[in-house]
Structures are given as structure tokens and as C-alpha cells.
Design a protein around this motif. Structure first.
Motif, PDB file in Angstrom:
ATOM      1  N   ILE A 116       0.762  -1.159  -0.088  1.00  0.00           N
ATOM      2  CA  ILE A 116       0.062   0.035   0.092  1.00  0.00           C
ATOM      3  C   ILE A 116       0.785   1.417   0.076  1.00  0.00           C
ATOM      4  O   ILE A 116       1.698   1.463   0.655  1.00  0.00           O
ATOM      5  N   ALA A 117       0.620   2.303  -0.929  1.00  0.00           N
ATOM      6  CA  ALA A 117       1.808   3.295  -1.133  1.00  0.00           C
ATOM      7  C   ALA A 117       0.910   4.343  -1.813  1.00  0.00           C
ATOM      8  O   ALA A 117      -0.309   4.234  -2.384  1.00  0.00           O
ATOM      9  N   THR A 118       1.596   5.762  -1.584  1.00  0.00           N
ATOM     10  CA  THR A 118       0.936   6.811  -2.391  1.00  0.00           C
ATOM     11  C   THR A 118       1.067   6.608  -3.945  1.00  0.00           C
ATOM     12  O   THR A 118       2.342   6.568  -4.311  1.00  0.00           O
ATOM     13  N   GLU A 119      -0.146   6.661  -4.633  1.00  0.00           N
ATOM     14  CA  GLU A 119       0.252   6.735  -6.130  1.00  0.00           C
ATOM     15  C   GLU A 119      -0.944   7.698  -6.841  1.00  0.00           C
ATOM     16  O   GLU A 119      -0.972   7.597  -8.003  1.00  0.00           O
ATOM     17  N   GLY A 120      -1.606   8.479  -6.120  1.00  0.00           N
ATOM     18  CA  GLY A 120      -2.539   9.388  -6.623  1.00  0.00           C
ATOM     19  C   GLY A 120      -2.407  10.692  -5.624  1.00  0.00           C
ATOM     20  O   GLY A 120      -1.424  11.221  -5.348  1.00  0.00           O
ATOM     21  N   ARG A 128      -5.202   8.853   6.346  1.00  0.00           N
ATOM     22  CA  ARG A 128      -5.658   7.888   5.141  1.00  0.00           C
ATOM     23  C   ARG A 128      -5.256   6.746   5.208  1.00  0.00           C
ATOM     24  O   ARG A 128      -5.671   5.783   4.782  1.00  0.00           O
ATOM     25  N   LYS A 129      -3.881   6.433   5.913  1.00  0.00           N
ATOM     26  CA  LYS A 129      -3.319   4.866   5.764  1.00  0.00           C
ATOM     27  C   LYS A 129      -4.250   4.211   6.831  1.00  0.00           C
ATOM     28  O   LYS A 129      -4.723   3.031   6.362  1.00  0.00           O
ATOM     29  N   ARG A 130      -4.990   4.782   7.810  1.00  0.00           N
ATOM     30  CA  ARG A 130      -5.737   4.015   8.548  1.00  0.00           C
ATOM     31  C   ARG A 130      -6.872   3.621   7.964  1.00  0.00           C
ATOM     32  O   ARG A 130      -7.466   2.436   8.007  1.00  0.00           O
ATOM     33  N   ALA A 131      -7.484   4.500   7.244  1.00  0.00           N
ATOM     34  CA  ALA A 131      -8.697   4.111   6.349  1.00  0.00           C
ATOM     35  C   ALA A 131      -8.484   3.130   5.210  1.00  0.00           C
ATOM     36  O   ALA A 131      -9.426   2.339   5.198  1.00  0.00           O
TER      37      ALA A 131
END
Length: 480
Positions: A116-120, A128-131
Motif C-alpha cells: 500500500i503506497a502513495t500513487e495518486g 488516510r493510511k488508517r482508512a
């Protein structure tokens, strides 16, 4: 199966920056980008203003690559992940780092079932990571390994939290909830001294050379000025060393000895380095405020020169060693500016040749200590293995030139005005030859420290002959 009834069925999510690796890829990527083109620095506020941290990360990732094989992974975290995976547990890499970097690390380690990583536009950190994690595994349906205040919201949603190298907020959370703390190496005062490269401050003793040659070493005002100039140069030099370490992280990690430097190894964070750099520059500039404006000019020239050296010049064939010789000479000019003493052509000519020889020793040692195939350049430098012989010849030539300049100076009218008996300081020429030739012989034997200037200042034999030379100068100036 109920994930809460079987520990192995509960996935283990792990953060990347500061947790799995002892560094921050945002800062590393930024310095890689600036080294490639310093003008990108002006784009950083534009990217943040138009897209926030997520855009900044993605813009950096689009322009630079990281070497996942040399990153400072935390052994304790890796061991934990491997043991959990061997037990059949699903491992998730959950990071705000751009997917390009996260995928490179996942491919290298081969430990993760999901990335899971930042891509947008969404920066996958904190809430946001928690969600994302709770949407995938449910509230309390995963365990989480993290390290910072950005992980607190994720900790609250996890079944169990494991804290690694916590910052202040994460440490308070860990103490309050009594969750597991995974021990990692902690920096010491010695680590900070290595960051500052305190041993390199010895080079700044060159600031006192004009005062000594002017026979003003008992002048308290000049001594104080030299001390202030020394502090100013040392603080600013340490700030530049930190910047240099940031630009050279990947190269240092591939080096046999430099990989243990505080930032390359991850013992100190880049944020700590940036704060330290700001404090050091403040100390250096504040101290310089008590000195003449000419000293400010010399200090500014040194800062510009060393920054240019770190960004580009050190990768230029021969220009790099000439720049190093010039930076050493700048210290002498700064000492003259601080104390109001004059600097002769003889001193400047001697300094250029002498320090050019020692700069060439530094490159020679690097070439001898780095195994390279033919016609391949040493990493971060403009030299190849076959250049060793010409570098040695040029270095010895510069050493003999410095001794020749000194000999001509001793026979000049200027010396006859300063010393009643100039013949008493003639041994200075063979002393210089001894110092430089010994350095080159030791370099050829592979017994030389990679910084010959520090070696000469700290080596007892060099100290002895230099002390003899200093005594000769004092005696010759006081004998009528």
C-alpha cells in the motif's frame, strides 16, 4: 476464519520510512533531485502549493531512482518480518512513500504479500493510511509496526501495535499503552561528533598561519580574532559536511568505510541533520559578525565553493583537486582578513602547490582502495584506475614545487627584513619535502588515511618536524 481468533491470520502491516528503513525517502529523493539539477529546488513550493505532499513525493519519484539494495534496513524489523512470514503470516508494506519506491523495496526484499503506497492525490499517511488498512482488514483486523506521530491513528485502529525507534509523540503513546517496543541502535555523542566531522576542524588551524608568520602570536586581540574565525569556519564547515553527506548517501552506502557514516547508516535522521545544519550556520554567521567585513567575504567564498564542490565540482577531473587546494588557501586568506595581516604572494603560491599535492594524494588513495575494471570511473569522481600513475607524478611535482617556492621565499628580500639570519630557517624546505614525500610513500604502501591533511596534523612524526620548523621560525625572528 475469524481473524481475531488466529494470530497468524491477522496480517502484519509495517511502515517504511523510519520503521523498516532508518531514513526518510522523501528527503533522500529531494536531495538526489537537487544534486541532479539545483533549479528543481524552486519547484518544490510550487508542487506543494498545487498538490500538497502527495504531489511533491510523486514529482520527485518521477525524476529520480533509489537503490533499494543499499538502504539502511533495520535488522531487528527485518528479522521480525521474516520470522512472521515463515510462520505463515501475511505481511503488508503500508507506506506514504510513492509506489515506485515502495515496489522497488518490496521486489528487493521479497517479504510482502501486499504493498500500500502513495500513487495518486492522496498521501497515504496517518488518517488516510488508517482508512485504507481498516477498509481492507477491518478495525482491529491487523497488527501494525510504526515509529512516528503520523502512525498514532493507525496504532489506534490496529489489534496490536509494535513501535520502532519512536519519535517523542510515538514514545509517549507507547509508554501510555504499554505496547511492544522493538529495540534499535541509538545514536551517541560519538555519532554526533562523526556527523560534525570534528576531526576535520584541525584544517581550520590554517587560519592562524598569517598571524604566526607576522610574528603576532602574542597579540591577544589577534589571538581572539583567530579563535572567533576558527569557530565560525568550523561551524560552517560542519554544516556543509552535512549537506555533502545528504548528496552522497547512495555513494557512501556502497563504500567500504563511508557506509558507517551517521546518515548513510541511518543512525541519525535527515531531519536531525537539517536542524543541526541550521544551528551550525547560525553559530558560524553569528561568530563572524564580530570580525571584519573582509572575513565575511572569505567565509562566503568558502561556503559557495564547498557547496559547489559537493554539488558538482568533485566529479570533475582535475578541477576537483584544484578546488580543494583553493579551499585550503581560502582558510589562510580568511585568517589574514580576521587579523588584519597581509598575505604575501609567496605564501599563496606555496599554499596552492602544497595543498594541491595533498588533494592529489586523496584521489590517489581513493583509486588504490577501490577495485575497478579498466576504463571505468570511480563512483562520484572523474578518475579511472589507469590515472594512478599520472596523479602520483603530478602530486610529487606539486610537492617539490611547494618546497621550491619556500626556498625562493627564504632567499627573498622580504625574509631578510623579517629575519636577521635567514639561514636559520633554511631547514624549512627539507621539512616540507619530508612531510609531503612521506605522505606519498605511505599512500603507495596503502597506509595512508584518506585525508592526508588530517593525517599530517595528527601524525606524531609530522607534528615533531613541524614543531621543529616552528621553533626555528620563533628563534630566527628573535635572534638579533
Amino acid at each position: 476464519m475469524d481473524v481475531r481468533s488466529d494470530g497468524n491470520a491477522v496480517p502484519l502491516a509495517v511502515d517504511l520510512d523510519g520503521t523498516l528503513i532508518a531514513t526518510d525517502l522523501l528527503w533522500e529523493g529531494l536531495f538526489l533531485l537537487i544534486r541532479r539539477n539545483p533549479l528543481f529546488l524552486f519547484m518544490v513550493p510550487v508542487w506543494i502549493a498545487t498538490g500538497g505532499p502527495a504531489r511533491l513525493k510523486l514529482e520527485i519519484a518521477a525524476r529520480v531512482d533509489i537503490d533499494a539494495t543499499v538502504l539502511p534496513y533495520r535488522p531487528a524489523v527485518l528479522d521480525r518480518l521474516r520470522s512472521e512470514r515463515d510462520a505463515g503470516r501475511s505481511i503488508v508494506l503500508a507506506t506514504g512513500t510513492p509506489r515506485k519506491f515502495a515496489d522497488a523495496i518490496a521486489a528487493h526484499l521479497g517479504l510482502f504479500d501486499t504493498v500500500i503506497a502513495t500513487e495518486g492525490r492522496e498521501n497515504v499517511t496517518a488518517g488516510r493510511k488508517r482508512a485504507v488498512l481498516t477498509a481492507a482488514y477491518g478495525d482491529g483486523g491487523f497488527d501494525y509496526v510504526g515509529n512516528s506521530r503520523h502512525d498514532l491513528k493507525v496504532f489506534d485502529a490496529a489489534r496490536e501495535a509494535i513501535v520502532v525507534a519512536p519519535d517523542r509523540q510515538a514514545a509517549r503513546w507507547q509508554a501510555m499503552h504499554r505496547c511492544e517496543l522493538l529495540e534499535t541502535p541509538k545514536p551517541t555523542l560519538r555519532t554526533v561528533a562523526k556527523m560534525l566531522r570534528a576531526h576535520q576542524w584541525l584544517k581550520n588551524s590554517l587560519i592562524a598561519v598569517p598571524m604566526v608568520l607576522a610574528h603576532e602570536y602574542l597579540n591577544l586581540n589577534m589571538l581572539l580574532a583567530c579563535l572567533l574565525a576558527f569557530v565560525s569556519f568550523s561551524a560552517c564547515a560542519s554544516a556543509v559536511y552535512i549537506v555533502n553527506d545528504f548528496f552522497d548517501l547512495t555513494l557512501d552506502r556502497r563504500h567500504a568505510t563511508k557506509r558507517s557514516r551517521p546518515f548513510a547508516s541511518g543512525l541519525l535522521s535527515m531531519r536531525f541533520g537539517l536542524v543541526s545544519m541550521a544551528v551550525l550556520l547560525a553559530v558560524g554567521l553569528f561568530t563572524a559578525a564580530f570580525l571584519p567585513p573582509l572575513f565575511w567575504a572569505a567565509l562566503a567564498a568558502y561556503l559557495v565553493g564547498t557547496t559547489a564542490y559537493s554539488l558538482a565540482v568533485k566529479r570533475m577531473l582535475l578541477i576537483d583537486v584544484l578546488a580543494l587546494a583553493g579551499l585550503y588557501t581560502t582558510r589562510i586568506l580568511a585568517g589574514a582578513a580576521a587579523t588584519g595581516t597581509e598575505v604575501s604572494f609567496w605564501l599563496l603560491a606555496f599554499s596552492i602547490f602544497f595543498f594541491l599535492s595533498l588533494a592529489l594524494v586523496k584521489r590517489y588513495v581513493e583509486l588504490r582502495s577501490t577495485p575497478l575494471p579498466a576504463k571505468e570511473r570511480i563512483a562520484g569522481r572523474g578518475y579511472r584506475t589507469e590515472d594512478q600513475e599520472i596523479i602520483a607524478q603530478a602530486g610529487m611535482g606539486a610537492a617539490f614545487s611547494s618546497a621550491l617556492v619556500l626556498a625562493l621565499y627564504i632567499d627573498s628580500a622580504a625574509v631578510r627584513e623579517l629575519y636577521p639570519h635567514p639561514w636559520m630557517i633554511w631547514p624549512l624546505a627539507p621539512i616540507v619535502l619530508y612531510l609531503t614525500m612521506r605522505v606519498w610513500i605511505l599512500a603507495r604502501r596503502d597506509e595512508m588515511h584518506d585525508d592526508p591533511v588530517v593525517f599530517i596534523i595528527s601524525d606524531w612524526r609530522s607534528q615533531l618536524v613541524a614543531g621543529i620548523g616552528a621553533i626555528m621560525l620563533v628563534v630566527a625572528s628573535n635572534v638579533s
